[in-house]
Design an enzyme around this catalytic site. Structure first.
Site, PDB file in Angstrom:
ATOM      1  N   ASP A   1       0.833  -1.203   0.000  1.00 51.43           N
ATOM      2  CA  ASP A   1       0.000   0.000   0.000  1.00 51.43           C
ATOM      3  C   ASP A   1       0.869   1.254   0.000  1.00 51.43           C
ATOM      4  O   ASP A   1       1.967   1.233  -0.547  1.00 51.43           O
ATOM      5  CB  ASP A   1      -0.945  -0.071   1.224  1.00 51.43           C
ATOM      6  CG  ASP A   1      -2.282   0.579   0.936  1.00 51.43           C
ATOM      7  OD1 ASP A   1      -2.296   1.813   0.776  1.00 51.43           O
ATOM      8  OD2 ASP A   1      -3.302  -0.121   0.860  1.00 51.43           O
TER       9      ASP A   1
ATOM     10  N   HIS B   1      -3.956   5.398   3.536  1.00 49.62           N
ATOM     11  CA  HIS B   1      -4.720   4.244   3.103  1.00 49.62           C
ATOM     12  C   HIS B   1      -4.200   2.948   3.726  1.00 49.62           C
ATOM     13  O   HIS B   1      -4.969   2.154   4.280  1.00 49.62           O
ATOM     14  CB  HIS B   1      -4.600   4.240   1.576  1.00 49.62           C
ATOM     15  CG  HIS B   1      -5.449   3.297   0.839  1.00 49.62           C
ATOM     16  ND1 HIS B   1      -4.946   2.131   0.302  1.00 49.62           N
ATOM     17  CD2 HIS B   1      -6.736   3.349   0.495  1.00 49.62           C
ATOM     18  CE1 HIS B   1      -5.920   1.511  -0.351  1.00 49.62           C
ATOM     19  NE2 HIS B   1      -7.015   2.233  -0.250  1.00 49.62           N
TER      20      HIS B   1
ATOM     21  N   SER C   1     -11.465  -1.165  -1.476  1.00 49.07           N
ATOM     22  CA  SER C   1     -10.228  -1.053  -0.700  1.00 49.07           C
ATOM     23  C   SER C   1     -10.386  -1.526   0.727  1.00 49.07           C
ATOM     24  O   SER C   1      -9.449  -2.032   1.318  1.00 49.07           O
ATOM     25  CB  SER C   1      -9.833   0.420  -0.592  1.00 49.07           C
ATOM     26  OG  SER C   1      -8.863   0.747  -1.505  1.00 49.07           O
TER      27      SER C   1
END
Ligand SMILES: *[C@@H]1O[C@H](CO)[C@@H](O)[C@H](O)[C@H]1NC(C)=O
Ligand SMILES: *[C@@H]1O[C@H](CO)[C@@H](O)[C@H](O)[C@H]1NC(C)=O
Length: 875
Positions: free
Chosen positions: A196, A234, A406
């Site tokens: 990520d 994220h 996600s």
């Protein structure tokens, strides 16, 4: 591996693993070297004029090599069109092959030892950002959560808001793991890598579960995956969903005693070398790779991992976790509002990944979540007014605005961590079997559900259904391991004498007529027996289709048991003109079906004026379990998989006639059909089929037109592509997959095809002998991928008239920002209104104020300020 001493000295400088590559001063290449075929690597390197930098990730015999850039005059466009020095050097060595002069022996063996050489380009992967949806005011209703908190001593202040764990409003919709916690199943001993944008490993909710050795920053080439860009949140959010520590900060992770590591690749461009290494990073001790990213979800890109990345994924499932296989969990993508489908993404449609789509807290299908036949499961994420509540980057921070597919993928990865903590010996395929068997139907009246031949329910939107953590782990505890993998790669079908070159050019084929053009292939018991094949799991269908507008094309395959998998539905934004040059689709819908009998591939289009195409060829492959595990072999990836094998000449032994008993082609009249219109409401739905309302397959009244019967069953690949080789030398356009240019060399082909041909059906009358391998091999050349890279990501250049709303919306965020790499689409779905009021769930945490959300900096080449630059929202 034994290395020459000089090479050893060179490499010992870089013992610490991946090194930062200086793309501004050097051109980098990946080189696959076969030490059994030619001289040592150092000699090969000196003949090619390159320096060996380091081994490439965990792949045996793959090396990173480089050469200083030439002067400033060498612009990228010149290099695309002009000669590449390293390719030229290899070509010069290779050109000596056909000269049968013994003095050329050295050059020949050097050239032969280079199986693959590809110049590296940097590309940007895209986070599967959630479309913004604002959380509704929470009732502070803890009725269901409180007893669990009391029982397990959970003091995390946001635990009651984590509806994906305990859903107060819709109790039946949750990941269903608390009963596992009560049994002490909390993920001990399992590591999940968040591939990520970094990981805030100092966060109080992560620190105790952070596994530093498995972490690496491939963007900045440092050991720790420190989030640095303003929106590097994220990875931390996804990690919190998996292993958020049970303490007094934020909520908890689903596997709150498991470990997480951070592999940072999304905060800038990475080369294929680094992406490949990232997917194998510490792959003995890392069990799961949670990947919430991929090619752009814009409804127009179609991209698969390049050869070296595919090799890394294969290496992961074959050798990771001591041979039990890495578990690659991929988010299906957030492009459904743009008619994007996860079968146009080579990561999510890989048989080696577990593809996860989303459902929201009401169990509804959120409009962003991409459907496709490769979808295995759904897990909970944002929609119908709620997001996922999890840890956020920054001391003590939490968020209630995480979402999209996600966030669905990490919820699934966390359940897999729980399962592996009680059954570490489960292989990557056992995990998929458990998924298929324990998934639960959701919204049973949704018209997207169909019965499979094995009696299960399948839907393009939900896969086999929702992941029920309790059922998954409970079955895992008593699960008998599956037998090793077997596969049957059936001969390619040349439709209408269709042909392709390695560079992706296609010729021949049958016109796509109203109603669709179909071709059939019959699988026999012998096909299965010869390949030691027992039970079916995945199928893949490779297609070669030429078309003026790729988004018009619809592809579906129907099994002998009348089960249809829609592989490609219309994509209204996809105006690509290069068709499907060997694109591989995947379906899990035929799991446990008896594959014997006739399979039919139908290719149709929307019949738009002046936009036509040809169906050139297809190839079916079956993957499943072996009959006799003692005969198991290791799957080998082909360098030539995008080439449609063809016979030496159209008038050859089985050219235009249709002697093949197993293949026919016909055309049908057309029913009109379109995808459902835009469903861009934030509220989810459960009453629409993913693709067609009136699908041709359901139209029993369609008359059928007599077959033109020009498809040909091709017995082996061995002869096929030799006939194309002469055209390869002059051809400069590589179609997709590789980052830039790929040189493929004859000796690899020889070895590969010799091996493969042993397994193939080869009726003698279907091929003629070759004049001599050496000559043919010497003619082998490279394909080249030039301007195509830009075309793929020239995001919003062309569009369809009937989608003007959609396009207007899209243009806001990404007006032609085609950088050299991938389109960075953060904010792509970002239609949020900054004035919409939002409420925090509690006052126990603080989110970032919106005005502090800066737009992405240098790492986002295509970003062009469109108001709020954040891909998600922090209130
Ligand atoms: C959890 O799983 C059990 C067993 O399948 C089931 O009875 C229960 O309804 C499930 N709960 C949720 C929230 O999924
Ligand atoms: C990885 O796991 C193996 C055994 O499973 C163990 O021996 C080794 O020490 C572990 N490596 C690290 C870095 O934890």
């Amino acid at each position: 591996m034994r290395l020459p001493f000089s090479l050893f000295l060179l490499l010992s400088h870089f013992a610490a693993g991946a090194r930062k590559h200086t793309f501004d001063t050097h051109d980098y290449y990946i080189l696959e070297h076969d030490p059994l075929v030619g001289p040592p690597l150092s000699q090969v390197a000196s003949h090619l004029g390159v320096q060996v930098v380091e081994p490439a990730g965990e792949l045996d015999n793959f090396w990173v090599v480089r050469i200083p850039k030439q002067g400033p005059s060498t612009s990228p466009s010149e290099r695309d069109g002009g000669e590449d020095r390293v390719y030229a050097a290899l070509e010069a060595l290779r050109s000596t092959i056909s000269a049968r002069d013994p003095s050329h022996h050295v050059a020949r063996s050097i050239a032969n030892s280079v199986k693959h050489l590809a110049r590296q380009e940097l590309r940007q992967r895209v986070k599967r950002a959630p479309p913004p949806i604002y959380p509704s005011q929470d009732d502070d209703d803890h009725a269901l959560a409180q007893p669990i908190m009391d029982e397990l001593g959970i003091h995390d202040p946001l635990f009651p808001a984590q509806w994906h764990i305990i859903n107060e409003k819709y109790p039946e919709h949750a990941m269903n793991v608390t009963r596992l916690w009560e049994k002490g199943i909390t993920g001990v001993g399992i590591v999940t890598a968040l591939v990520d944008d970094g990981l805030d490993y100092e966060h109080e909710d992560i620190a105790d579960n952070f596994w530093a050795p498995g972490s690496y920053d491939y963007n900045d080439h440092q050991n720790l995956p420190t989030p640095k860009l303003p929106d590097d949140r994220h990875g931390t959010r996804c990690a919190g969903q998996i292993a958020g520590v049970k303490n007094t900060v934020c909520g908890v992770g689903i596997a709150y005693d498991s470990k997480v590591s951070g592999v940072r690749i999304l905060s800038g461009s990475v080369s294929d070398i680094d992406e490949a290494a990232a997917l194998n990073f510490h792959y003995q001790n890392t069990s799961i790779y949670s990947c919430s990213w991929g090619p752009a979800d814009n409804g127009k890109s179609m991209e698969s991992p390049s050869y070296v990345i595919e090799r890394a994924i294969l290496n992961g499932v074959q050798n990771g976790r001591d041979g039990k296989g890495s578990i690659f969990v991929f988010a299906s993508g957030n492009g459904a509002r743009h008619a994007d489908q996860c079968n146009f993404d080579g990561y999510t449609n890989s048989i080696y990944s577990v593809t996860i789509s989303a459902v929201d807290l009401k169990g509804l299908h959120p409009p962003y979540s991409e459907p496709c036949a490769a979808n295995l499961l759904v897990a909970y994420s944002s929609g119908s007014g709620n997001h996922i509540v999890t840890t956020d980057r920054g001391k003590g921070r939490c968020t209630n605005t995480h979402g999209g597919t996600s966030a669905a993928a990490p919820n699934a990865a966390a359940v897999f961590a729980l399962a592996l903590s009680v059954r570490p010996e489960l292989t990557w395929r056992d995990m998929q079997h458990l998924a298929v068997r324990t998934a639960e139907i959701i919204n049973p009246d949704d018209p997207d559900w169909e019965k499979t031949a094995a009696g299960r329910h399948f839907s393009y939107k939900y896969g086999y259904g929702r992941l029920n953590g309790y059922e998954f782990v409970t079955l895992a505890q008593e699960w008998e391991l599956v037998k090793p993998q077997a596969w049957v790669e059936l001969p390619a079908v040349q439709v209408g004498n269709g042909k392709s070159t390695l560079s992706g050019d296609m010729s021949g084929g049958l016109p796509i007529v109203p109603g669709g053009t179909t071709s059939t292939f019959t699988i026999t018991s012998e096909d299965l027996e010869r390949n030691n094949f027992d039970k079916l799991e995945h199928i893949t269908v490779r297609v070669w289709i030429k078309h003026h507008r790729r988004g018009d094309v619809e592809v579906e395959v129907t099994s002998p048991n009348e089960i249809t998998s829609i592989l490609a539905a219309r994509r209204r934004l996809d105006a690509d003109k290069d068709g499907f040059p060997g694109w591989r689709f995947m379906s899990v819908k035929h799991w446990d079906e008896d594959p014997r009998g006739t399979w039919t591939l139908r290719v149709s289009d929307i019949g738009a004026e002046g936009r036509t195409g040809h169906f050139v060829g297809w190839q079916l492959a079956l993957y499943g379990s072996t009959k006799d595990p003692s005969l198991v072999q290791e799957y080998q990836l082909s360098l030539f998989e995008k080439l449609l094998p063809s016979l030496p000449s159209p008038n050859g032994p089985s050219g235009d006639n249709d002697e093949s008993p197993s293949s026919t082609t016909k055309v049908h009249p057309k029913p009109t059909d379109h995808l459902p219109g835009d469903h861009g409401e934030t509220e989810g739905e459960a009453d629409k089929p993913a693709f067609h309302d009136d699908h041709p397959a359901n139209d029993a009244t369609k008359p059928s037109i007599t077959a033109t019967a020009s498809a040909t069953m091709i017995p082996t690949a061995d002869e096929g592509w030799f006939s194309d080789m002469s055209t390869l030398v002059s051809n400069q356009k590589w179609v997709f997959g590789a980052a830039s240019i790929v040189i493929m060399f004859g000796i690899a082909a020889g070895i590969f095809l010799c091996r493969r041909s042993l397994r193939r059906r080869r009726p003698a009358e279907h091929y003629s002998a070759l004049p001599g391998d050496e000559v043919a091999l010497g003619a082998m050349s490279h394909g080249r991928r030039g301007p195509r890279t830009k075309e793929l990501y020239d995001a919003f250049g062309e569009h369809d008239d009937d989608d003007s709303d959609e396009n207007t919306a899209l243009r806001v965020d990404s007006p032609g920002g085609a950088g050299p790499g991938l389109e960075f689409h953060e904010g792509f779905l970002d239609d949020e209104d900054p004035n919409t009021p939002r409420t925090a769930l509690t006052s126990a945490y603080r989110d970032e104020p919106e005005k502090d959300t800066p737009s992405r900096g240098a790492a986002s080449p295509s970003r062009s300020g469109s108001g709020d630059g954040s891909w998600e929202h922090a209130s």
